[in-house]
Design an enzyme around this catalytic site. Structure first.
Site, PDB file in Angstrom:
ATOM      1  N   ASP A  39      66.221 -22.161  -1.647  1.00 54.89           N
ATOM      2  CA  ASP A  39      66.034 -20.609  -1.811  1.00 54.89           C
ATOM      3  C   ASP A  39      65.838 -20.269  -0.350  1.00 54.89           C
ATOM      4  OD1 ASP A  39      66.058 -20.304  -4.319  1.00 54.89           O
ATOM      5  OD2 ASP A  39      64.261 -19.953  -5.220  1.00 54.89           O
ATOM      6  N   TYR A  67      57.883 -31.303  -3.844  1.00 57.56           N
ATOM      7  CA  TYR A  67      57.802 -29.668  -3.438  1.00 57.56           C
ATOM      8  C   TYR A  67      56.049 -30.179  -3.881  1.00 57.56           C
ATOM      9  CZ  TYR A  67      62.093 -28.948  -4.882  1.00 57.56           C
ATOM     10  OH  TYR A  67      63.249 -28.771  -5.049  1.00 57.56           O
ATOM     11  N   ASP A  81      59.591 -15.155  -6.939  1.00 61.94           N
ATOM     12  CA  ASP A  81      59.493 -15.225  -6.194  1.00 61.94           C
ATOM     13  C   ASP A  81      58.015 -13.924  -5.458  1.00 61.94           C
ATOM     14  OD1 ASP A  81      61.237 -14.433  -4.583  1.00 61.94           O
ATOM     15  OD2 ASP A  81      61.784 -16.517  -4.972  1.00 61.94           O
ATOM     16  N   ARG A 173      60.027 -21.855  -8.736  1.00 63.85           N
ATOM     17  CA  ARG A 173      59.980 -20.613  -9.507  1.00 63.85           C
ATOM     18  C   ARG A 173      59.529 -20.576 -10.393  1.00 63.85           C
ATOM     19  NH1 ARG A 173      64.559 -17.439  -8.265  1.00 63.85           N
ATOM     20  NH2 ARG A 173      66.090 -18.972  -8.181  1.00 63.85           N
TER      21      ARG A 173
END
Length: 286
Positions: A39, A67, A81, A173
């Site tokens: 993203d 991540y 988010d 997310r």
């Protein structure tokens, strides 16, 4: 013509396709693709495939990814988010012990409902296109695997940082949203940095500025993507010709499994599957 892989540290604010478009312009090569969308909010490891190497994109997309994610509790948004519209806010009284217990409950095989702001298609329409028109449709849960989920730091009463090692198709997310729901206060992603994809890490990543300065010199060889498989070299020009014509070859003494196949001059030819000493190409790269 340029061929190989660039491991790019994607800057915030760029889409993955923005990065590919920039690489096309710098290297003057139309065949450019990436191995797993990030993203615009996110930064970090984005494998970008150039030239013939684009044939290997599917292998990168299917890999595990790691991540570092920032979770903000007490907040629910339409995009899951902090860039989205705030839908709910709640007081946060969650302690570290409860937070760690919640993270533990999300490890293993879980189901996720894809967010409306995603590129998943329903009835031929991308969800984010429907979401931008104010529409919401039913989405089917999708199985994903969370291999590791570790709380790294609680920055304050609402914000914390965690590390996640997960399968392809995992929405971080959505993971933040679902953790917040499990804790009863809501949650949203406020930062995301990918530290590993397709076996490549941040230590190997370069910036867009590096590529502008050094160009093709930064391309990594494609066969590095398959370093986990043993290498075999064809034993004769005749065998190499068969491989290049898409035909199987026989290598006595070869155990069943997946192999990197090389020509007699060292060219990486293909990824092959061996069965009963016969090798059949899974994907050709010559």
């Amino acid at each position: 013509m340029p061929n190989g892989i660039l491991i790019i540290d994607k800057p915030a604010g760029w889409t993955s396709m923005d990065v590919c478009a920039k690489v096309r312009g710098i290297l003057h090569e139309k065949r450019v693709g990436h191995g797993g969308t990030l993203d615009p909010l996110a930064t970090g490891v984005l494998p970008v495939f150039v030239g013939r190497a684009t044939r290997a994109v599917e292998f990168a997309e299917n890999s595990r990814k790691e991540y570092l994610a920032g979770l903000r509790l007490g907040l629910v948004t339409d995009t899951q988010d902090v860039t989205g519209t705030v839908l709910e806010t709640h007081p946060v009284t969650v302690g570290r012990e409860a937070l760690e217990a919640a993270l533990e409950s999300f490890q293993g095989n879980i189901s996720q409902i894809p967010p409306m702001y995603s590129a998943v298609k329903v009835h031929g329409k991308k969800l984010y296109e429907l979401a931008r028109r104010g529409e919401e449709v039913e989405r089917k849960p999708r199985p994903v695997t969370i291999y590791e989920l570790e709380l790294l730091e609680a920055e304050n009463e609402t914000d914390c940082l965690f590390r996640c090692l997960c399968s392809k198709g995992t929405y971080i997310r959505t993971l933040c949203h679902d953790i917040g729901q499990a804790l009863g206060c809501g949650g949203a992603l406020y930062s995301l940095r990918r530290t590993m994809a397709a076996g490549y890490t941040l230590e190997e990543a370069v910036t867009i500025e590096d590529i502008q300065e050094q160009g093709e010199a930064l391309l990594l060889p494609l066969d590095g993507l398959f370093a986990q498989y043993p290498a075999l070299t064809v034993r004769s020009p005749g065998q190499e010709k068969r491989v290049r014509c898409g035909n199987p070859i026989t290598l006595p003494g070869t155990a069943d499994g997946t192999y990197r196949i090389y020509g007699q001059t060292g060219d990486f030819l293909c990824l092959s599957q061996a069965r009963n000493e016969a090798l059949t190409a899974v994907k050709n790269f010559f």
